[in-house]
Write a protein that holds these residues in place. Structure first.
Motif, PDB file in Angstrom:
ATOM      1  N   SER A 254     134.593  58.790  -3.319  1.00 30.17           N
ATOM      2  CA  SER A 254     134.221  57.418  -3.060  1.00 30.17           C
ATOM      3  C   SER A 254     134.638  57.006  -1.437  1.00 30.17           C
ATOM      4  CB  SER A 254     135.395  56.844  -3.958  1.00 30.17           C
ATOM      5  OG  SER A 254     137.159  57.458  -3.939  1.00 30.17           O
ATOM      6  N   ALA A 255     135.462  57.896  -1.200  1.00 28.26           N
ATOM      7  CA  ALA A 255     135.429  57.574   0.143  1.00 28.26           C
ATOM      8  C   ALA A 255     134.476  58.260   1.384  1.00 28.26           C
ATOM      9  CB  ALA A 255     136.325  59.239   1.114  1.00 28.26           C
ATOM     10  N   GLU A 256     133.459  59.048   0.726  1.00 23.90           N
ATOM     11  CA  GLU A 256     132.337  59.270   1.757  1.00 23.90           C
ATOM     12  C   GLU A 256     130.917  58.499   0.843  1.00 23.90           C
ATOM     13  OE1 GLU A 256     131.956  63.757   0.708  1.00 23.90           O
ATOM     14  OE2 GLU A 256     130.586  62.919  -0.563  1.00 23.90           O
ATOM     15  N   LYS A 257     131.417  57.514   0.437  1.00 22.62           N
ATOM     16  CA  LYS A 257     131.145  56.050   0.230  1.00 22.62           C
ATOM     17  C   LYS A 257     130.913  54.930   0.550  1.00 22.62           C
ATOM     18  CE  LYS A 257     127.715  55.864  -3.840  1.00 22.62           C
ATOM     19  NZ  LYS A 257     127.609  55.009  -5.084  1.00 22.62           N
ATOM     20  N   VAL A 258     132.621  55.723   1.554  1.00 24.07           N
ATOM     21  CA  VAL A 258     133.489  54.157   2.353  1.00 24.07           C
ATOM     22  C   VAL A 258     132.985  52.612   0.489  1.00 24.07           C
ATOM     23  CG1 VAL A 258     134.003  52.727   3.954  1.00 24.07           C
ATOM     24  CG2 VAL A 258     131.746  54.775   3.950  1.00 24.07           C
ATOM     25  N   ILE A 259     133.920  52.894  -0.314  1.00 21.59           N
ATOM     26  CA  ILE A 259     134.271  52.156  -1.407  1.00 21.59           C
ATOM     27  C   ILE A 259     135.868  52.438  -1.984  1.00 21.59           C
ATOM     28  CG2 ILE A 259     131.670  52.321  -2.050  1.00 21.59           C
ATOM     29  CD1 ILE A 259     132.681  53.655  -4.548  1.00 21.59           C
ATOM     30  N   ASP A 260     136.711  51.403  -2.399  1.00 21.71           N
ATOM     31  CA  ASP A 260     137.802  50.990  -3.080  1.00 21.71           C
ATOM     32  C   ASP A 260     137.276  52.258  -3.710  1.00 21.71           C
ATOM     33  OD1 ASP A 260     138.997  50.389  -0.570  1.00 21.71           O
ATOM     34  OD2 ASP A 260     138.376  47.683  -1.487  1.00 21.71           O
ATOM     35  N   PHE A 261     138.695  52.982  -4.429  1.00 16.51           N
ATOM     36  CA  PHE A 261     139.177  52.996  -5.463  1.00 16.51           C
ATOM     37  C   PHE A 261     140.557  53.505  -5.806  1.00 16.51           C
ATOM     38  CE2 PHE A 261     139.755  57.009  -8.366  1.00 16.51           C
ATOM     39  CZ  PHE A 261     139.055  56.453  -9.494  1.00 16.51           C
ATOM     40  N   THR A 262     140.951  52.691  -6.941  1.00 13.30           N
ATOM     41  CA  THR A 262     142.009  52.312  -7.256  1.00 13.30           C
ATOM     42  C   THR A 262     142.233  53.103  -8.448  1.00 13.30           C
ATOM     43  OG1 THR A 262     142.010  50.465  -7.669  1.00 13.30           O
ATOM     44  CG2 THR A 262     142.350  50.296  -5.439  1.00 13.30           C
ATOM     45  N   VAL A 263     143.704  53.187  -8.895  1.00  9.31           N
ATOM     46  CA  VAL A 263     144.368  53.496 -10.471  1.00  9.31           C
ATOM     47  C   VAL A 263     145.748  52.840 -10.580  1.00  9.31           C
ATOM     48  CG1 VAL A 263     145.200  55.066 -11.418  1.00  9.31           C
ATOM     49  CG2 VAL A 263     143.444  56.108 -10.520  1.00  9.31           C
ATOM     50  N   GLU A 264     146.069  52.123 -11.071  1.00  8.47           N
ATOM     51  CA  GLU A 264     146.297  51.131 -12.111  1.00  8.47           C
ATOM     52  C   GLU A 264     147.536  51.790 -13.270  1.00  8.47           C
ATOM     53  OE1 GLU A 264     146.293  47.586 -10.308  1.00  8.47           O
ATOM     54  OE2 GLU A 264     147.700  47.496 -11.877  1.00  8.47           O
ATOM     55  N   ILE A 265     148.199  52.164 -12.864  1.00  8.44           N
ATOM     56  CA  ILE A 265     149.158  52.326 -14.426  1.00  8.44           C
ATOM     57  C   ILE A 265     149.656  51.303 -15.002  1.00  8.44           C
ATOM     58  CG2 ILE A 265     150.044  53.967 -16.041  1.00  8.44           C
ATOM     59  CD1 ILE A 265     148.262  55.861 -14.827  1.00  8.44           C
ATOM     60  N   ASP A 266     150.319  50.435 -15.820  1.00  4.20           N
ATOM     61  CA  ASP A 266     150.771  49.292 -16.391  1.00  4.20           C
ATOM     62  C   ASP A 266     152.214  50.533 -16.708  1.00  4.20           C
ATOM     63  OD1 ASP A 266     149.708  46.977 -16.666  1.00  4.20           O
ATOM     64  OD2 ASP A 266     150.602  46.201 -18.517  1.00  4.20           O
ATOM     65  N   GLU A 267     153.378  50.098 -16.090  1.00  2.00           N
ATOM     66  CA  GLU A 267     154.586  50.391 -16.180  1.00  2.00           C
ATOM     67  C   GLU A 267     155.496  50.773 -17.510  1.00  2.00           C
ATOM     68  OE1 GLU A 267     157.659  48.779 -14.652  1.00  2.00           O
ATOM     69  OE2 GLU A 267     157.321  50.211 -12.788  1.00  2.00           O
ATOM     70  N   ASN A 268     154.591  49.911 -18.821  1.00  2.00           N
ATOM     71  CA  ASN A 268     155.214  50.280 -20.206  1.00  2.00           C
ATOM     72  C   ASN A 268     154.185  51.105 -21.074  1.00  2.00           C
ATOM     73  OD1 ASN A 268     152.661  48.376 -20.000  1.00  2.00           O
ATOM     74  ND2 ASN A 268     153.686  47.699 -21.526  1.00  2.00           N
ATOM     75  N   VAL A 269     153.102  52.259 -20.081  1.00  2.00           N
ATOM     76  CA  VAL A 269     152.395  53.177 -20.770  1.00  2.00           C
ATOM     77  C   VAL A 269     153.513  53.777 -21.486  1.00  2.00           C
ATOM     78  CG1 VAL A 269     150.747  54.862 -20.860  1.00  2.00           C
ATOM     79  CG2 VAL A 269     150.735  52.091 -19.754  1.00  2.00           C
ATOM     80  N   PRO A 270     153.777  54.064 -22.013  1.00  2.00           N
ATOM     81  CA  PRO A 270     154.428  55.635 -22.256  1.00  2.00           C
ATOM     82  C   PRO A 270     154.133  56.893 -22.209  1.00  2.00           C
ATOM     83  CG  PRO A 270     154.243  54.643 -24.306  1.00  2.00           C
ATOM     84  CD  PRO A 270     153.525  53.914 -23.290  1.00  2.00           C
ATOM     85  N   HIS A 271     154.862  58.015 -20.948  1.00  2.00           N
ATOM     86  CA  HIS A 271     153.883  59.425 -20.827  1.00  2.00           C
ATOM     87  C   HIS A 271     153.675  60.014 -22.151  1.00  2.00           C
ATOM     88  CE1 HIS A 271     155.265  59.860 -16.742  1.00  2.00           C
ATOM     89  NE2 HIS A 271     156.245  59.559 -16.861  1.00  2.00           N
ATOM     90  N   PHE A 272     154.257  60.473 -23.139  1.00  2.00           N
ATOM     91  CA  PHE A 272     153.420  61.139 -24.185  1.00  2.00           C
ATOM     92  C   PHE A 272     152.672  60.638 -24.890  1.00  2.00           C
ATOM     93  CE2 PHE A 272     155.515  63.927 -21.240  1.00  2.00           C
ATOM     94  CZ  PHE A 272     154.927  65.052 -20.685  1.00  2.00           C
ATOM     95  N   LEU A 273     151.774  60.658 -25.621  1.00  2.00           N
ATOM     96  CA  LEU A 273     150.993  60.684 -26.289  1.00  2.00           C
ATOM     97  C   LEU A 273     150.734  61.826 -27.404  1.00  2.00           C
ATOM     98  CD1 LEU A 273     149.619  57.265 -24.846  1.00  2.00           C
ATOM     99  CD2 LEU A 273     151.527  57.389 -26.246  1.00  2.00           C
ATOM    100  N   PHE A 274     150.353  61.915 -28.248  1.00  2.00           N
ATOM    101  CA  PHE A 274     149.693  62.397 -29.267  1.00  2.00           C
ATOM    102  C   PHE A 274     147.863  61.741 -29.011  1.00  2.00           C
ATOM    103  CE2 PHE A 274     152.896  64.031 -31.932  1.00  2.00           C
ATOM    104  CZ  PHE A 274     152.799  65.109 -31.636  1.00  2.00           C
ATOM    105  N   ILE A 275     146.944  62.674 -28.709  1.00  2.00           N
ATOM    106  CA  ILE A 275     146.093  63.121 -27.574  1.00  2.00           C
ATOM    107  C   ILE A 275     145.480  63.419 -27.817  1.00  2.00           C
ATOM    108  CG2 ILE A 275     146.201  59.650 -27.311  1.00  2.00           C
ATOM    109  CD1 ILE A 275     146.585  61.790 -24.393  1.00  2.00           C
ATOM    110  N   ASP A 276     143.715  64.072 -27.635  1.00  2.00           N
ATOM    111  CA  ASP A 276     143.386  64.974 -27.378  1.00  2.00           C
ATOM    112  C   ASP A 276     142.705  64.459 -26.237  1.00  2.00           C
ATOM    113  OD1 ASP A 276     141.246  66.656 -26.500  1.00  2.00           O
ATOM    114  OD2 ASP A 276     140.171  67.382 -28.983  1.00  2.00           O
ATOM    115  N   ASP A 277     143.478  65.392 -25.038  1.00  2.00           N
ATOM    116  CA  ASP A 277     143.322  65.079 -23.690  1.00  2.00           C
ATOM    117  C   ASP A 277     142.015  64.555 -23.148  1.00  2.00           C
ATOM    118  OD1 ASP A 277     144.467  67.582 -24.374  1.00  2.00           O
ATOM    119  OD2 ASP A 277     145.465  67.674 -22.040  1.00  2.00           O
ATOM    120  N   PHE A 278     141.795  66.669 -24.067  1.00  2.00           N
ATOM    121  CA  PHE A 278     140.389  67.065 -22.579  1.00  2.00           C
ATOM    122  C   PHE A 278     139.467  65.750 -23.429  1.00  2.00           C
ATOM    123  CE2 PHE A 278     136.631  69.281 -23.658  1.00  2.00           C
ATOM    124  CZ  PHE A 278     136.335  69.583 -22.525  1.00  2.00           C
TER     125      PHE A 278
END
Ligand code: ADP
Length: 532
Positions: A254-278
């Motif tokens: 995104s830096a190469e394309k000169v566009i913004d890139f943001t990641v926002e994670i809500d405070e209430n999202v638990p850390h560990f979840l039973f998911i297929d992370d891959f």
């Protein structure tokens, strides 16, 4: 002399009509291609239609009043079995006191067997005694044959599909081995070459081979999904870290394309979840890759939030919003199909296989999630992925606590590389050349143990497929041996199939999928090492 005169015209007429109807019924019964037979309560034949008489070659036999076993004496030996079976199934119908349906085989003189579906309808007198039995039989030989053909065709199609998937999996494996060398060595060349013209070429080799690899992986994934071979493997994973990681992957692009890139994670999202992370990572990477690819100005915003947060469950919402070229209303559903790309994208400019969204949709649905898109041409798109009722895990799994018991950089690390392929061995040595590592090489599991006898390494990089003693078996032995079990073993696999890796994940301390890069190896090693 009394003379009684009675007008019987009506009665005679009625009786004549009855006889006429009986004759018509008989014609009807005889015209039926199905077998029709009436028996009395003792199993004696009263009436059999033409089809019945012909199938048992009873044309010249007076069947009236004879039972099945008696009739079997008057006709050809080949029918004996059929008559006896018939008697047995009659008995069942009497016992059942209702319609019974059986399949019975009647042989032909040609040597062929016909299969009949036989209905037996018992009739009882008012006092419960047996009155008679109606037998109806329909030739279902052709239907059975078609059913059998269908089953065979289905089995063959499934087998062909399985073979196709296996072929693809093997091909992908075979292609990955040389790709490993091409990508690895071109990255080494890239780092060493200073001449800008030459560097341009090596960069092209590197990016083209990466694209080729991506294509192979996509085709493999879609064929596995279609063959139903994808397994969802859930375990406690840090969803926040997974989402954060996306920033690292796309920061440069995104830096190469000169566009913004943001990641926002809500405070209430638990850390560990039973998911297929891959698989979640795969979906997220696909969606973010598209968002960055199709955005020239503005930017991409990734957000992770939690809804309906309960004690042990939560809904998870991932949003990927961009200010790119957008998707027209009538194409919003089509883009989720295999090999579909929208009209407004200029051909050739963006690259891609048209498989990313199809894979993402399938994977999301396999994980009981839903993927939707809102978009406006020229304004941008927003993809939303929702997973409902995701289980929260308080526990951190073993995989998340790495035993950090080595010093890195300050002390030379002793690395044992077990790999049967010479080029791959050379590649790993070349990749790690400038690090403070001492590298020892083994060509199979047996050699690993010969080397372990002499000196204990700090880390083992272990190829899974090797002759003599493979990496999986060797590691099983290592992990059972008190002398060796604390040595971290990082698996190297040429399989695109990470689920294979999942199969091994209780054995290996970590795993890397080929083609491996220097960063992959260093990152994995650093998990086991504390820097002092
Ligand atoms: P591809 O490899 O072509 O990106 P995908 O299946 O990931 O394949 O996407 C299919 C098509 O959907 C893309 O070719 C593009 O036309 C459209 N598309 C996907 N994501 C976006 C987006 N964020 N903005 C605009 N168009 C998109």
């Amino acid at each position: 002399v009394y003379c009684v005169v009675e007008d019987v015209t009506d009665r005679v007429k009625l009786e004549n009509e009855r006889t006429e109807i009986q004759e018509r019924l008989l014609t009807l019964i005889n015209a039926s291609p199905d077998i029709i037979c009436f028996k009395d309560g003792k199993g004696r034949w009263l009436l059999a239609n033409k089809a019945d008489v012909e199938i048992f070659s009873l044309t010249d036999v007076n069947y009236f009043g004879k039972t099945d076993s008696e009739l079997s004496q008057y006709t050809d030996e080949i029918y004996k079995e059929a008559f006896l079976t018939c008697e047995k199934t009659d008995e069942k119908a009497w016992e059942k006191k209702g319609i019974s349906i059986n399949e019975e085989i009647i042989p032909l003189k040609t040597g062929e067997n016909r299969i009949y579906e036989v209905y037996k309808i018992p009739i009882f007198n008012n006092d419960g005694s047996k009155n008679g039995l109606v037998v109806l039989g329909r030739d279902i030989t052709e239907r059975k044959k078609h059913e059998k053909d269908l089953i065979i065709a289905k089995e063959e199609a499934e087998k062909a599909n399985r073979l196709k998937s296996e072929f693809l999996a093997n091909m992908s494996h075979e292609i990955r081995t040389p790709m490993n060398a091409i990508i690895g060595f071109s990255s080494i060349l890239n780092n060493r070459i200073t001449n800008p013209d030459l560097k341009k070429y090596t960069q092209r080799i590197e990016s083209s081979s990466n694209n080729l690899l991506r294509l192979i992986e996509d085709i493999l994934d879609i064929s596995k999904i279609e063959a139903g071979h994808i397994e969802i493997l859930k375990h406690a994973s840090d969803i926040r870290e997974l989402t954060e990681d996306i920033k690292k992957i796309f920061a440069l692009k995104s830096a190469e394309k000169v566009i913004d890139f943001t990641v926002e994670i809500d405070e209430n999202v638990p850390h560990f979840l039973f998911i297929d992370d891959f698989r979640i990572r795969q979906v997220l990477t696909n969606l973010v890759d598209n968002a960055v690819k199709f955005t020239e100005t503005g930017g991409v915003a990734v957000s992770l939030s939690s809804k309906n947060l309960r004690v042990n469950k939560t809904d998870l919402i991932l949003k990927i919003k961009d200010t790119g070229i957008g998707i027209s209303t009538n194409e919003k559903q089509l883009i989720f199909e295999n090999f579909r790309q929208s009209e407004n994208r200029m051909t050739g400019k963006y690259g891609g296989t048209g498989l990313g969204l199809a894979i993402s949709k399938h994977l999301t649905e396999l994980m009981n999630g839903k993927i939707t898109v809102k978009s406006e041409l020229g304004i941008g798109s927003e993809f939303t992925v929702i997973f409902k009722d995701v289980i929260i895990s308080e526990k951190i799994t073993d995989k998340n606590i790495k035993n950090k018991n080595f010093e890195f950089k300050t002390k030379q690390l002793n690395i044992l590389v077990a790999e049967d392929n010479l080029i791959n061995r050379q590649l790993i040595s070349a990749l790690l050349e400038n690090e403070n590592f001492k590298i020892t090489e083994a060509v199979n599991g047996k050699e690993v143990f010969e080397l372990l006898e002499k000196e204990l390494p700090d880390i083992i990089l272990m190829d899974i497929q090797m002759p003599v003693l493979d990496g999986y078996e060797a590691t099983k032995i290592i992990k059972k041996d008190d002398r060796y079990k604390n040595i971290p073993v990082i698996a190297l696999t040429a399989h695109a199939i990470k689920d294979i890796v999942a199969k091994y994940h209780t054995i290996f301390d970590d795993y890397l999928t080929k083609p491996v890069s220097k960063d992959d190896i260093l990152k994995s090693i650093s998990n086991f090492i504390s820097e002092k």
